[in-house]
Design a protein around this motif. Structure first.
Motif, PDB file in Angstrom:
ATOM      1  N   ILE A 233       0.827  -1.219   0.000  1.00  0.00           N
ATOM      2  CA  ILE A 233       0.000   0.000   0.000  1.00  0.00           C
ATOM      3  C   ILE A 233       0.853   1.258   0.000  1.00  0.00           C
ATOM      4  CG2 ILE A 233      -1.861   1.212   1.195  1.00  0.00           C
ATOM      5  CD1 ILE A 233      -2.638  -1.530   0.061  1.00  0.00           C
ATOM      6  N   SER A 265      -6.411  -5.507  -4.472  1.00  0.00           N
ATOM      7  CA  SER A 265      -7.149  -5.447  -3.209  1.00  0.00           C
ATOM      8  C   SER A 265      -6.270  -4.829  -2.141  1.00  0.00           C
ATOM      9  CB  SER A 265      -7.583  -6.860  -2.786  1.00  0.00           C
ATOM     10  OG  SER A 265      -8.096  -6.865  -1.466  1.00  0.00           O
ATOM     11  N   LYS A 266      -6.886  -4.246  -1.133  1.00  0.00           N
ATOM     12  CA  LYS A 266      -6.141  -3.717   0.006  1.00  0.00           C
ATOM     13  C   LYS A 266      -5.978  -4.758   1.102  1.00  0.00           C
ATOM     14  CE  LYS A 266      -7.358   1.141  -0.712  1.00  0.00           C
ATOM     15  NZ  LYS A 266      -7.951   2.362  -0.111  1.00  0.00           N
ATOM     16  N   ALA A 376      -3.407  -5.323   4.927  1.00  0.00           N
ATOM     17  CA  ALA A 376      -2.327  -5.740   4.038  1.00  0.00           C
ATOM     18  C   ALA A 376      -1.504  -6.892   4.618  1.00  0.00           C
ATOM     19  CB  ALA A 376      -1.409  -4.559   3.738  1.00  0.00           C
TER      20      ALA A 376
END
Length: 408
Positions: A233, A265-266, A376
């Motif tokens: 991220i 995706s996070k 994450a």
């Protein structure tokens, strides 16, 4: 190219190896250290393509390759890695020859054959394969997959059996000698517009029992039975430099050229895999109903309530047979087209998403159990023990599914 003695000494120091006589043991050590310490990466290829105008000069010769590695922690992709490893082995007295191969099309791959009294050995650092292989029909177990070598009309086909069933599952290695001119021409062809490894920064380290790689904004950790996907991220060049040892400035410049799209995706995901003899449709049919799913849960939890839903069903579960009090609720959605069960497990205010699915890879059926981990979870990149325990939990679910099919 001939590697000079001072450069050879520096390379061996970087690989943490002492010079030895050419032999199987030394070759094994060189192959393992090369794959573990010299990253498979596209950043240097992207920069070379952008900065060098003359197509004949775009390939990074072994001298450039090793200088970049020693100064910046860089590596390279298929043709560059094979040429660099070939130059290293030749300087150490090994008898080698480069050959071509096929991953997706003829000539898109290169490998190295090393000769000894026992015959030739495949030292494929271009794919790369997880182990040295005899250049004859054989089967070799590795910590990442079983490798089977079969003869073809043009040479040998290496198949990956088991392991994480993602990406190419076989490569062909041609027997015919390849001239330096032909090798360079095909290498230069990898710099054509929209060529593979020119459009995205990818990195990979083979660490024996696991492979750590980066692509599409996420780190992947693969072992024999599982894949962890961790989205990056924050600053990706910084994180990747720390993980792979490649100079951060080099990565930053490569990302500036090709872009740095965010991960899909996070949340991190963890997937476990189990091969079965059943077809994907047969495997999915065993659990793709309320009755089948309840059999899967047998011995794990007691079902205290059932309800049909528009997409599947809902179960209220109790962890103890001595009480009917609900402790967990599961919403199960059936996707017959994708052969997938999507599950949302709710306990109080928390919700845990996971799935079961059956898929075919290269003619073989795999059962897949996937869990979505909240956030994450970059901590799992530093904690193999925890990653292994979580994957083990998913593997237990797959074993239950496999028993229903007679797999285990």
């Amino acid at each position: 190219m001939t590697i000079s003695e001072p450069l050879l000494s520096d390379i061996l120091d970087a690989l943490d190896l002492s010079r030895a006589q050419p032999g199987v043991g030394f070759l094994e050590a060189l192959f393992t250290r090369f794959n573990a310490r010299v990253p498979f990466e596209s950043a240097t290829k992207i920069l070379r393509n952008a900065e060098v105008g003359d197509p004949s000069e775009k390939p990074r010769t072994p001298e450039v390759f090793w200088a970049d590695h020693l100064e910046r922690g860089a590596g390279g992709t298929c043709f560059a890695r094979v040429a660099a490893f070939d130059a290293l082995l030749s300087a150490l007295g090994f008898a080698t020859r480069r050959v071509l191969g096929r991953v997706e099309r003829d000539g898109d791959h290169a490998a190295l054959l090393v000769s000894s009294a026992g015959g030739e050995t495949i030292a494929d650092v271009g794919f790369p394969l997880p182990a040295l292989l005899p250049a004859r029909p054989s089967s070799v177990e590795t910590p990442l997959a079983e490798l089977r070598v079969d003869a073809t009309g043009r040479g040998l086909c290496v198949r990956l059996l088991g392991g994480v069933p993602e990406g190419p599952r076989s490569i062909e290695i041609f027997e015919a000698p390849v001239s330096e001119e032909t090798y360079l021409a095909l290498w230069r062809g990898t710099f054509q517009p929209r060529s593979r490894f020119l459009e995205e920064v990818v990195l990979r380290h083979d660490l024996g029992s696991r492979v750590v790689s980066f692509a599409s904004g996420e780190i992947r950790v693969d072992d024999l039975h599982s894949r962890l996907r961790v989205p990056l991220i924050g600053s990706r060049p910084s994180a990747l430099s720390e993980l792979f040892g490649v100079e951060m400035e080099l990565l930053e410049r490569a990302f500036e050229i090709v872009g740095d799209p965010p991960p899909e995706s996070k949340d991190a995901t963890l997937s476990a895999y189990l091969e079965t003899e059943a077809s994907p449709a047969e495997a999915f049919a065993a659990i793709a109903s309320r009755e089948g799913y309840e059999r899967l849960l047998r011995g794990v939890a007691d079902i205290v309530a059932r309800e049909e839903t528009p997409t599947g069903f809902r179960l209220a579960l109790s962890a103890s047979a001595d009480t009917s009090e609900t402790s967990v609720e599961e919403d199960v959605a059936i996707d017959s087209e994708a052969l997938r069960l999507a599950i949302v497990r709710k306990s109080g205010a928390s919700a845990f998403r996971s799935s079961y699915r059956a898929q075919e890879r290269a003619g073989r059926t795999f059962l897949i159990r996937e869990a979505v981990l909240s956030g994450a979870r970059e901590d799992l990149l530093r904690n193999d023990s925890l990653r292994g325990r979580l994957a083990g939990t998913l593997a237990v679910d797959l074993l239950a599914w496999g028993r229903m099919l007679g797999t285990s």
